[in-house]
Design a protein around this motif. Structure first.
Motif, mmCIF file in Angstrom:
data_model
loop_
_atom_site.group_PDB
_atom_site.id
_atom_site.type_symbol
_atom_site.label_atom_id
_atom_site.label_comp_id
_atom_site.label_asym_id
_atom_site.label_seq_id
_atom_site.Cartn_x
_atom_site.Cartn_y
_atom_site.Cartn_z
ATOM 1 N N PHE A 156 2.682 7.092 -5.729
ATOM 2 C CA PHE A 156 1.398 6.611 -5.226
ATOM 3 C C PHE A 156 0.472 7.785 -4.923
ATOM 4 N N THR A 213 -4.385 3.372 -1.845
ATOM 5 C CA THR A 213 -3.401 3.920 -2.769
ATOM 6 C C THR A 213 -3.450 3.237 -4.129
ATOM 7 N N ASP A 224 -3.651 4.265 4.010
ATOM 8 C CA ASP A 224 -4.290 4.937 2.893
ATOM 9 C C ASP A 224 -4.742 3.914 1.854
ATOM 10 N N GLY A 262 -3.695 8.567 -3.471
ATOM 11 C CA GLY A 262 -4.618 7.818 -2.638
ATOM 12 C C GLY A 262 -5.595 8.665 -1.850
ATOM 13 N N MET A 291 0.095 7.543 0.414
ATOM 14 C CA MET A 291 -0.351 8.471 -0.612
ATOM 15 C C MET A 291 0.614 9.643 -0.756
ATOM 16 N N HIS A 313 0.803 -1.220 0.000
ATOM 17 C CA HIS A 313 0.000 0.000 0.000
ATOM 18 C C HIS A 313 0.839 1.276 0.000
#
Length: 302
Positions: free
Chosen positions: A94, A107, A105, A96, A76, A73
């Motif tokens: 990334f 993402t 988050d 998100g 963000m 993940h």
């Protein structure tokens, strides 16, 4: 904001002549990926591109070189090293949304920065609120030069090292460097159904256009690293917990990169010579677009 699902699933054929029993046989794309799939000529079955080794799709869901699926993940608005080797380095940016009920988050990978030899390649999904498949939201730059391809299947740009080709009229390209890598990049939005199922909370302000990616590597060393790259080592043993609904890959800190073209993440292996500007934080494309469902017009603002 949301795309209209295709009325009919796409049909694909096996194109590998080395599998005569399957070669040229036609198959219908499966329900999870009705508009984009490949034929596995060995099993002679259609396979979603996001289910093949080297895939990075969705939230972000990785399929490693070892065939094991996992999620990474990240965070963000941050960048992470996806692949790092002595002659190749790939970072992902990334984007998100924060879910107040979770400790992470949501993402997606919005852009990738690819460094090889003395070259820099940037592939990005442009920011947009409304989605229409006929409007191109794919941005590509090579060594700082914007690459504009006619919106026609087969349109191609080439340099002495690199080939970039559209595989659909819009939002879908393949980039290939001989004997080094092949990257398929497709811009996709978060659909209404995805937002509902996963509780993403996507609004009309942003459909979170992002990249679905498929990597194929031709000359990785035994030292390759990165979120995805490490899974191609012969001695790699997966660290994710198997048998769970969402097997997670940790290690955010060791894969974190200062920006898309930095090569100093803690696990870096890259030895390319890029001079002092290799860590420049290039500004990502950011467009706000509105278009009608009939695709007759589009207006964008930076």
């Amino acid at each position: 904001m949301y795309p209209t699902p295709p009325s009919q699933p796409k049909k694909v054929k096996c194109k590998n002549i080395n599998h005569p029993l399957c070669y040229a046989s036609e198959h219908v794309c499966p329900a999870p990926c009705p508009s984009q799939c490949d034929v596995d000529c060995v099993t002679c079955k259609p396979v979603c591109k996001c289910d093949m080794p080297g895939a990075v799709c969705q939230d972000p869901r990785f399929v490693g070189g070892d065939g094991i699926t996992f999620y990474f993940h990240g965070t963000m608005d941050k960048d992470f090293c996806l692949v790092t080797d002595n002659n190749l380095h790939i970072n992902g940016h990334f984007i998100g949304k924060r879910n107040k009920n979770m400790h992470r988050d949501f993402t997606w990978v919005q852009s990738i920065g690819v460094l090889f030899d003395k070259h820099k390649l940037l592939i990005s999904a442009e920011n947009t609120s409304s989605w229409d498949d006929v409007v191109d939201r794919l941005s590509v730059t090579f060594d700082g030069r914007s690459i504009v391809l006619p919106e026609t299947v087969g349109s191609n740009w080439q340099s002495s090292t690199t080939s970039i080709t559209r595989i659909r009229d819009t939002n879908d390209i393949v980039v290939e460097v001989e004997r080094l890598f092949k990257i398929t990049a497709k811009v996709v939005p978060i659909t209404k159904e995805e937002s509902r199922i996963h509780n993403y909370g996507i609004t009309d302000d942003d459909c979170f256009a992002h990249l679905d990616l498929k990597f194929k590597f031709f000359s990785l060393s035994t030292e390759v690293d990165g979120v995805l790259g490490q899974t191609y080592r012969n001695d790699y043993v997966s660290k994710v917990k198997m048998g769970v609904l969402m097997p997670l890959m940790g290690g955010d800190r060791k894969f974190k990169s200062p920006n898309l073209f930095a090569t100093n993440c803690p696990v870096t292996k890259f030895k390319g010579n890029h001079g002092e500007d290799s860590s420049l934080n290039l500004q990502l494309p950011s467009l706000r677009c509105q278009s009608g469902w009939n695709g007759l017009g589009v207006m964008c603002k930076r």
